[in-house]
Enzyme design. Sequence first.
Site, PDB file in Angstrom:
ATOM      1  N   HIS A 190       0.747 -17.452  14.440  1.00  0.00           N
ATOM      2  CA  HIS A 190       1.499 -16.889  15.570  1.00  0.00           C
ATOM      3  C   HIS A 190       2.762 -16.326  14.950  1.00  0.00           C
ATOM      4  O   HIS A 190       3.606 -17.075  14.481  1.00  0.00           O
ATOM      5  CB  HIS A 190       1.820 -17.963  16.617  1.00  0.00           C
ATOM      6  N   GLY A 229       2.443 -13.573  21.750  1.00  0.00           N
ATOM      7  CA  GLY A 229       3.401 -12.521  21.428  1.00  0.00           C
ATOM      8  C   GLY A 229       3.237 -11.225  22.185  1.00  0.00           C
ATOM      9  O   GLY A 229       4.012 -10.295  21.980  1.00  0.00           O
ATOM     10  N   GLU A 270      -3.206 -16.298  22.174  1.00  0.00           N
ATOM     11  CA  GLU A 270      -2.597 -17.304  23.052  1.00  0.00           C
ATOM     12  C   GLU A 270      -1.273 -16.818  23.623  1.00  0.00           C
ATOM     13  O   GLU A 270      -0.203 -17.256  23.218  1.00  0.00           O
ATOM     14  CB  GLU A 270      -2.430 -18.637  22.311  1.00  0.00           C
ATOM     15  N   GLY A 272       1.822 -16.419  26.140  1.00  0.00           N
ATOM     16  CA  GLY A 272       2.591 -17.227  27.079  1.00  0.00           C
ATOM     17  C   GLY A 272       3.397 -16.300  27.977  1.00  0.00           C
ATOM     18  O   GLY A 272       3.126 -16.140  29.173  1.00  0.00           O
ATOM     19  N   ARG A 273       4.370 -15.652  27.350  1.00  0.00           N
ATOM     20  CA  ARG A 273       5.292 -14.776  28.070  1.00  0.00           C
ATOM     21  C   ARG A 273       4.564 -13.749  28.944  1.00  0.00           C
ATOM     22  O   ARG A 273       4.894 -13.575  30.115  1.00  0.00           O
ATOM     23  CB  ARG A 273       6.146 -14.023  27.040  1.00  0.00           C
ATOM     24  N   CYS A 346      30.866 -24.828  32.738  1.00  0.00           N
ATOM     25  CA  CYS A 346      32.153 -24.740  32.055  1.00  0.00           C
ATOM     26  C   CYS A 346      31.989 -24.170  30.663  1.00  0.00           C
ATOM     27  O   CYS A 346      32.176 -24.861  29.663  1.00  0.00           O
ATOM     28  CB  CYS A 346      32.821 -26.108  32.035  1.00  0.00           C
ATOM     29  N   TYR A 382       9.912 -19.182  29.590  1.00  0.00           N
ATOM     30  CA  TYR A 382      11.045 -19.671  28.795  1.00  0.00           C
ATOM     31  C   TYR A 382      12.328 -19.761  29.629  1.00  0.00           C
ATOM     32  O   TYR A 382      13.396 -19.333  29.208  1.00  0.00           O
ATOM     33  CB  TYR A 382      11.238 -18.790  27.537  1.00  0.00           C
TER      34      TYR A 382
HETATM   35  C1  LIG Z   1       5.344 -19.704  21.726  1.00  0.00           C
HETATM   36  C2  LIG Z   1       3.991 -19.618  21.157  1.00  0.00           C
HETATM   37  C3  LIG Z   1       3.054 -18.727  21.686  1.00  0.00           C
HETATM   38  C4  LIG Z   1       3.341 -17.796  22.835  1.00  0.00           C
HETATM   39  O1  LIG Z   1       4.199 -16.755  22.539  1.00  0.00           O
HETATM   40  P1  LIG Z   1       4.457 -15.633  23.668  1.00  0.00           P
HETATM   41  O2  LIG Z   1       5.379 -14.680  23.019  1.00  0.00           O
HETATM   42  O3  LIG Z   1       5.053 -16.316  24.834  1.00  0.00           O
HETATM   43  O4  LIG Z   1       3.147 -15.013  23.984  1.00  0.00           O
HETATM   44  C5  LIG Z   1       1.781 -18.743  21.146  1.00  0.00           C
HETATM   45  N1  LIG Z   1       1.454 -19.579  20.136  1.00  0.00           N
HETATM   46  C6  LIG Z   1       2.334 -20.454  19.608  1.00  0.00           C
HETATM   47  C7  LIG Z   1       1.901 -21.353  18.522  1.00  0.00           C
HETATM   48  C8  LIG Z   1       3.636 -20.499  20.108  1.00  0.00           C
HETATM   49  O5  LIG Z   1       4.492 -21.360  19.559  1.00  0.00           O
END
Ligand SMILES: *Cc1c(COP(=O)(O)O)cnc(C)c1O
Length: 429
Positions: A190, A229, A270, A272-273, A346, A382
């Site tokens: 990744h 990513g 994989e 996420g974002r 603060c 995030y």
């Molecule tokens: C954070 C992460 C992802 C996801 O990354 P995104 O940019 O959110 O798609 C995938 N694999 C691993 C191992 C990660 O740590």
Amino acid sequence: MPDPFSESIDLESIATQVGTPFFLFSAEVLRRRIAAVKKVMPGGDVQARYAMKACSTRRLLEEVREAGLWIDAVSGNEVLRACRAGFVGGHQPPAILYTADVFRDNAIEVILSTGVLPNIGSEAMIEQLVEAGYDGPIGIRVNPGFGHGHVRECDTGGPSSKHGVWHESLEVARRAADAAAMPVTLLHTHIGSGPQIEEFNQNMARLVDFFGALIPDYPDLEAINLGGGIPHPYQPDAPPVDLAPLGKVIADAQSQLSERAGRAIRIEIEPGRYIVAPSAVLVTRVHDIKSTSENDRGPGHKFVMVDAGFTDLVRPAMYGSYHHITLHGASASAPTEPLVVAGPLCESGDVFTRDARDFLEPRQLPTPQRGDLLVLHDAGAYTAQMSSYYNSLGRAPQVWADGDRLHLVTRREGLEDIVANECFEQLQA
Ligand SMILES: *Cc1c(COP(=O)(O)O)cnc(C)c1O
């Protein structure tokens, strides 16, 4: 495409019920993103995992599971949260992957009890698995020597990244796995989060070549995981990301690498974002509008004081990230002026309108009235998961909208949650 956040949902009514700030998730937007990913990764030999660290709320994980995506988890507790949402451990299929560079807390225990595939990022982790009595298959996360990211902190490949086994040390790790009789069934990388899609696609193709050359050394290999990513465009006028070219890279990779291996090799990604960023907004109340004026220390500013802070959404403070901001209600059509949107914490850096270069980056926004609701967009990834108890504020609640039904899926935290771990236990001197 109608925006479900502004079209049909009565934010004021939710605010009356749960207070402000709150996260509002749209099942519809989430489903659209999942469908876009599934179009290029329908399952079988091309499988998408959801990187659950982006947002690990149970209701959302259930939705991801029902859609047939698998999981990438980065801690023992993430694995357990995936299990609570109905994902099943074990290797057939390996629906949950544990990816980390350090076994912390209960990680090894959870790997042993759930049978999830450990995807290791350092040779020491093989030794630790042996010591714990693990003798199953493993994945190896590789740092291929290059990476990409929307900011330096999100570039996870190349010599300045701590992640994975450095490509020149891979042979040593492979021998250690052999010696431990752990079949390497997955090679993984990744290399970063959120670059431009063109750069992302180019690097995916480069990774396919990189892994292709390794295939002969890995007789037990079942899958190659190219990581997450996929970018999400946070700027409202940015063109949407077209996943079709990525789909082609993946499909070609699947056939080429399988041919090379002489058996079917599964290709995984994989994200996420990309899956969750647009599926939530952070809704916050305007408490005041106040001003400073120019002096010898710098220019004056007009501050919109809201009740959400970097404890709810840290990306602007941490990376200088952009989140689109809109006003809800009558003020939405007021004349605009350059405004700084700031939170209750603060810290002078508790500001949502900043960029990576300048401390403050006033934004052209309609002038709000005290009491208005202000919406921070693309707050699904995030954000809530990076919340902290700084200033002893509890974490904001999460509301789940599905059609015309609304559910509270995490409640607002209060004092008892914040002090729950305080104690005075005697330790041996
Ligand atoms: C954070 C992460 C992802 C996801 O990354 P995104 O940019 O959110 O798609 C995938 N694999 C691993 C191992 C990660 O740590």
